[in-house]
Design a protein around this motif. Structure first.
Motif, PDB file in Angstrom:
ATOM      1  N   ASP A  10      -8.548 -99.701-113.423  1.00  0.00           N
ATOM      2  CA  ASP A  10      -8.333-100.012-114.841  1.00  0.00           C
ATOM      3  C   ASP A  10      -9.007-101.311-115.267  1.00  0.00           C
ATOM      4  N   SER A  12      -8.500-104.267-113.910  1.00  0.00           N
ATOM      5  CA  SER A  12      -7.705-105.445-113.580  1.00  0.00           C
ATOM      6  C   SER A  12      -7.997-105.911-112.153  1.00  0.00           C
ATOM      7  N   ALA A  15      -6.274-103.756-109.532  1.00  0.00           N
ATOM      8  CA  ALA A  15      -6.950-102.521-109.132  1.00  0.00           C
ATOM      9  C   ALA A  15      -8.056-102.814-108.119  1.00  0.00           C
ATOM     10  N   HIS A  37     -10.296 -93.268-113.429  1.00  0.00           N
ATOM     11  CA  HIS A  37      -9.828 -94.006-114.607  1.00  0.00           C
ATOM     12  C   HIS A  37      -9.345 -92.992-115.624  1.00  0.00           C
ATOM     13  N   SER A  39      -7.409 -92.206-119.437  1.00  0.00           N
ATOM     14  CA  SER A  39      -7.018 -92.727-120.746  1.00  0.00           C
ATOM     15  C   SER A  39      -6.978 -91.583-121.748  1.00  0.00           C
ATOM     16  N   ARG A  60     -16.144 -97.080-120.047  1.00  0.00           N
ATOM     17  CA  ARG A  60     -15.226 -96.796-118.951  1.00  0.00           C
ATOM     18  C   ARG A  60     -15.975 -96.268-117.726  1.00  0.00           C
ATOM     19  N   ASP A  88      -3.393 -89.842-119.566  1.00  0.00           N
ATOM     20  CA  ASP A  88      -2.891 -91.166-119.229  1.00  0.00           C
ATOM     21  C   ASP A  88      -3.078 -91.439-117.739  1.00  0.00           C
ATOM     22  N   PRO A  89      -3.176 -92.712-117.336  1.00  0.00           N
ATOM     23  CA  PRO A  89      -3.472 -93.038-115.937  1.00  0.00           C
ATOM     24  C   PRO A  89      -2.470 -92.460-114.948  1.00  0.00           C
TER      25      PRO A  89
END
Length: 275
Positions: A10, A12, A15, A37, A39, A60, A88-89
């Motif tokens: 993601d 971060s 991750a 990934h 979303s 992404r 969604d993740p």
């Protein structure tokens, strides 16, 4: 392709640390890696105009490509694919668990010992995945700096065989030993200690033949399971625990012990689904 290790990406730092551990595991086990990934914003026909959606998809995908190049610099021979998911993740990773050997996620959040340190996506995946889940917690070291010790939480209940075998196989691949930890949660008599020790030895007895190079240290603790596992994580490469699948939509779907360990462990935690 062999069952891959799936890593949630993601952008971060959490991750990227999960990717460090996943890539290290993949090299030792000879497995491919898939970087995912997810979303809902990537879904065509949504609220985002087409031009903006194309830019978002490119952005992404670039994030995944950057992560792939990072892992390849560390492990040039590693087989790595990338995957964008239009969901969604948490759902993307749980869906992927049907085909995966392992899912690796990082922890997120802020707070002290009583605060919420572990992110909602990680909790969702850890509670629902069909394969083992490695949660790389905030204080975790780099894989190369990890102590040569795997801590295995043993409850002494049916269905733990998968977690026991996973811990021994991981220790064998690392050249590490196993600390088989059974926590009683209070004072107990010498006779009870003998009984608990015998049951603990029986729970891991079959592994000594399959993994003769792995040394085993059985420990019966008077601490609670949460306390004992978190304290043991200070000197461990990994903590391995069984996780019984639950279908609850509210509350701590993982159970109180695993929930606490995920929040406060000083090293990565691997949850292995039990039957």
């Amino acid at each position: 392709m062999a069952a891959p290790i799936i890593v949630g990406i993601d952008g971060s730092a959490h991750a990227w640390r999960a990717l460090d551990w996943a890539a290290d595991h993949a090299v030792r086990r000879g497995l491919p890696v898939v970087l995912v990934h997810g979303s809902r914003a990537l879904e065509p026909g949504g609220a985002i105009p087409d031009d903006a959606l194309r830019r978002l998809v490119a952005e992404r995908q670039a994030l995944l490509d950057e992560a792939r190049q990072y892992a390849l610099k560390l492990h040039p021979g590693l087989e790595i694919e990338t995957r964008l998911a239009e969901t969604d993740p948490g759902s993307a990773l749980v869906d992927g668990s049907e085909e995966a050997a392992l899912i690796a996620v990082g922890s997120r959040g802020q707070g002290g010992f009583e605060g919420l340190l572990f992110g909602s996506v990680g909790l969702h995946v850890a509670a629902r995945a069909r394969c083992p889940v490695m949660v790389v917690t905030r204080p975790s070291s780099y894989p190369s700096d990890a102590p040569p010790q795997v801590v295995l939480g043993v409850k002494g209940e049916p269905g733990e065989e998968a977690a026991v075998r996973w811990a021994f196989a991981e220790a064998d691949s690392r050249g590490a030993g196993v600390v088989a930890l059974h926590a009683v949660g209070g004072e107990f008599s010498p006779r009870q200690r003998v009984i608990e020790s015998m049951e603990l030895s029986a729970a891991v007895a079959g592994m000594t033949e399959d993994f003769p190079d792995v040394t085993v240290q059985p420990v019966v603790s008077d601490r609670t399971a949460q306390q004992a596992l978190v304290e043991a994580s200070e000197n461990a490469a990994l903590v391995v625990v069984g996780a019984r699948p639950r279908r609850s939509l509210i509350g701590m779907a993982l159970g109180r012990v695993n929930h606490a360990v995920l929040h406060h462990s000083r090293c990565p935690v691997v949850l292995v689904p039990t039957s």
